[in-house]
Design an enzyme around this catalytic site. Structure first.
Site, short mmCIF file in Angstrom:
data_model
loop_
_atom_site.label_atom_id
_atom_site.label_comp_id
_atom_site.label_asym_id
_atom_site.label_seq_id
_atom_site.Cartn_x
_atom_site.Cartn_y
_atom_site.Cartn_z
N ASP A 67 -35.41 77.71 32.01
CA ASP A 67 -34.45 76.75 32.52
C ASP A 67 -33.11 77.45 32.68
O ASP A 67 -32.31 77.55 31.75
CB ASP A 67 -34.31 75.57 31.54
CG ASP A 67 -33.46 74.45 32.10
OD1 ASP A 67 -32.83 74.67 33.16
OD2 ASP A 67 -33.44 73.36 31.51
N ARG A 92 -29.46 82.03 47.78
CA ARG A 92 -28.32 82.21 48.67
C ARG A 92 -27.22 82.97 47.93
O ARG A 92 -27.14 82.91 46.69
CB ARG A 92 -27.77 80.85 49.11
CG ARG A 92 -28.64 80.12 50.10
CD ARG A 92 -27.80 79.10 50.88
NE ARG A 92 -28.57 77.93 51.26
CZ ARG A 92 -28.12 76.99 52.08
NH1 ARG A 92 -26.89 77.07 52.56
NH2 ARG A 92 -28.87 75.95 52.38
N HIS A 133 -34.73 79.79 58.54
CA HIS A 133 -36.17 80.02 58.43
C HIS A 133 -36.57 81.07 59.45
O HIS A 133 -35.76 81.53 60.27
CB HIS A 133 -36.95 78.73 58.63
CG HIS A 133 -37.07 77.90 57.39
ND1 HIS A 133 -37.69 78.37 56.24
CD2 HIS A 133 -36.64 76.64 57.09
CE1 HIS A 133 -37.66 77.45 55.31
NE2 HIS A 133 -37.01 76.39 55.79
N ILE A 135 -38.10 81.23 62.24
CA ILE A 135 -37.82 81.04 63.66
C ILE A 135 -36.35 81.35 63.98
O ILE A 135 -36.03 81.85 65.06
CB ILE A 135 -38.19 79.60 64.09
CG1 ILE A 135 -38.21 79.49 65.61
CG2 ILE A 135 -37.27 78.57 63.46
CD1 ILE A 135 -38.80 78.17 66.10
N TYR A 137 -34.37 83.58 62.23
CA TYR A 137 -34.15 85.03 62.11
C TYR A 137 -34.71 85.76 63.33
O TYR A 137 -34.10 86.71 63.84
CB TYR A 137 -34.79 85.57 60.83
CG TYR A 137 -34.43 84.79 59.59
CD1 TYR A 137 -33.12 84.36 59.37
CD2 TYR A 137 -35.39 84.47 58.64
CE1 TYR A 137 -32.79 83.63 58.23
CE2 TYR A 137 -35.06 83.74 57.51
CZ TYR A 137 -33.77 83.32 57.30
OH TYR A 137 -33.44 82.60 56.18
N ASP A 166 -40.48 86.78 57.51
CA ASP A 166 -40.77 86.74 56.08
C ASP A 166 -41.51 88.00 55.62
O ASP A 166 -41.15 88.61 54.61
CB ASP A 166 -41.62 85.51 55.75
CG ASP A 166 -40.82 84.22 55.81
OD1 ASP A 166 -39.58 84.29 55.80
OD2 ASP A 166 -41.45 83.15 55.86
#
Length: 348
Positions: A67, A92, A133, A135, A137, A166
């Site tokens: 956690d 990020r 996502h 598409i 990049y 990816d």
């Protein structure tokens, strides 16, 4: 641990999720690295929701559920990083810093650490904080602009059937980590690696970039390697598809000889469009025979003519490939306490 593999004895603490980072660490695990997959106790890697895809890129890893929103979990994570050779994360920019787990925060604990951050657009720049996502990049690096065909005056762009960015990001992780490990072997120094999928895709555009700088058009209507010419195209057979890649004249000559069409020998670069009579004849010819007959002809004449295999056929044919060996990813938190106990004991 298989001591015969080149990365045997290397320990990776992997905070990455979904596909790019986990694909990279799966590849490193295939090379013998010991990968501790750190997951949130609240459900773990979101990739788990997809079932088999999670297993595909997390087999051979060990799951440690922490956690990280709590001080105890962050302390445990720091202990794992202290004892690691490599740390990989894919949040990020700023997320790891907020938890006190970014590279500057952990560097004093482990000067030899290779710390790798995987993102879409890198740690800095105008897009660094944006979500993205595959598409996206592919689009901002110009890959989408050359993926498709031109029909008349219209461009028909296409989205690849696999998430190219990816996987490219995962390969970039492996490349960067191995280079940093070699540098550490010589200098004893750790490293920080800023791996952006955008950067890897830009490197894929080296040839198109050179053409663009030379003033050569690079859109779908000018591409040979997107199926725009008859010698390099996908054709529907009687019961499936085949791929013809006879770019070099010698392969095209063999193909023409194999199908008994010597009159086509000077037509290899003619457009693959309905206005071209050669293309229409080739379409009709390929539809006249089953796919596997064309595959046999391709082998006989060595003319770069191969079947388009379906994914189930690929899995059956290449069942011994590491990508298709059966196996399950670790259960969430399956290996937490042995590793946490060891890490905390070492830290004390």
């Amino acid at each position: 641990m298989d001591g015969t593999k080149p990365l045997a004895g290397l320990r990776i603490v992997d905070f990455s999720r979904l596909l790019p980072g986990p694909f990279g660490t799966w590849r490193l695990a295939q090379l013998g690295a010991e990968v501790l997959k750190v997951e949130d106790v609240r459900g773990g890697d979101p990739m788990r929701l997809f079932g088999p895809p999670y297993d595909a890129v997390n087999r051979g890893k060990q799951s440690v559920a922490l956690d990280l929103r709590e001080e105890t979990g962050r302390r445990q994570a720091l202990a794992l990083i202290r004892a690691a050779d490599v740390c990989i994360e894919s949040y990020r920019p700023g997320v790891m810093k907020a938890m006190g787990l970014d590279e500057p925060s952990v560097r004093p604990l482990n000067p030899r650490l290779i710390y790798c951050s995987v993102t879409g657009y890198g740690q800095e720049g105008p897009w660094a904080d944006l979500a993205g996502h595959d598409i996206n990049y592919l689009s901002v690096t110009g890959v989408t602009a050359v993926t498709g065909v031109a029909v008349g005056d219209e461009e028909h762009l296409a989205v690849p059937g696999i998430t190219v960015a990816d996987y490219a990001g995962g390969v970039a992780v492996v490349e960067a980590v191995l280079a940093a490990l070699w540098r550490r072997e010589r200098t004893g120094q750790g490293a920080y690696l800023d791996v952006a999928m955008q950067d890897m895709l830009l490197s894929f555009q080296a040839v198109n970039g050179a053409l663009a700088r030379a003033g050569v058009p690079t859109g779908p209507e000018k591409q040979e390697l997107n199926g725009g010419v008859v010698c390099y195209h996908l054709y529907r057979a009687k019961d499936g598809w085949v791929s013809l890649g006879a770019l070099e004249q010698k392969f095209w000559d063999r193909f023409c000889q194999g199908v008994g069409r010597p009159q086509w020998r000077d037509k290899s670069r003619s457009p693959a469009c309905s206005e071209n009579p050669v293309y229409r004849e080739m379409v009709e010819l390929f539809r006249s025979r089953p796919r596997d007959e064309w595959a046999t002809l391709g082998e006989q004449w060595d003319c770069c003519l191969m079947p388009v295999l379906t994914v189930p056929e690929v899995v059956e044919r290449f069942s011994d490939h590491p990508a298709f060996r059966p196996g399950k990813g670790p259960a969430l938190g399956e290996h937490t306490w042995p590793w946490v106990r060891e890490a905390l004991a070492s830290a004390d």
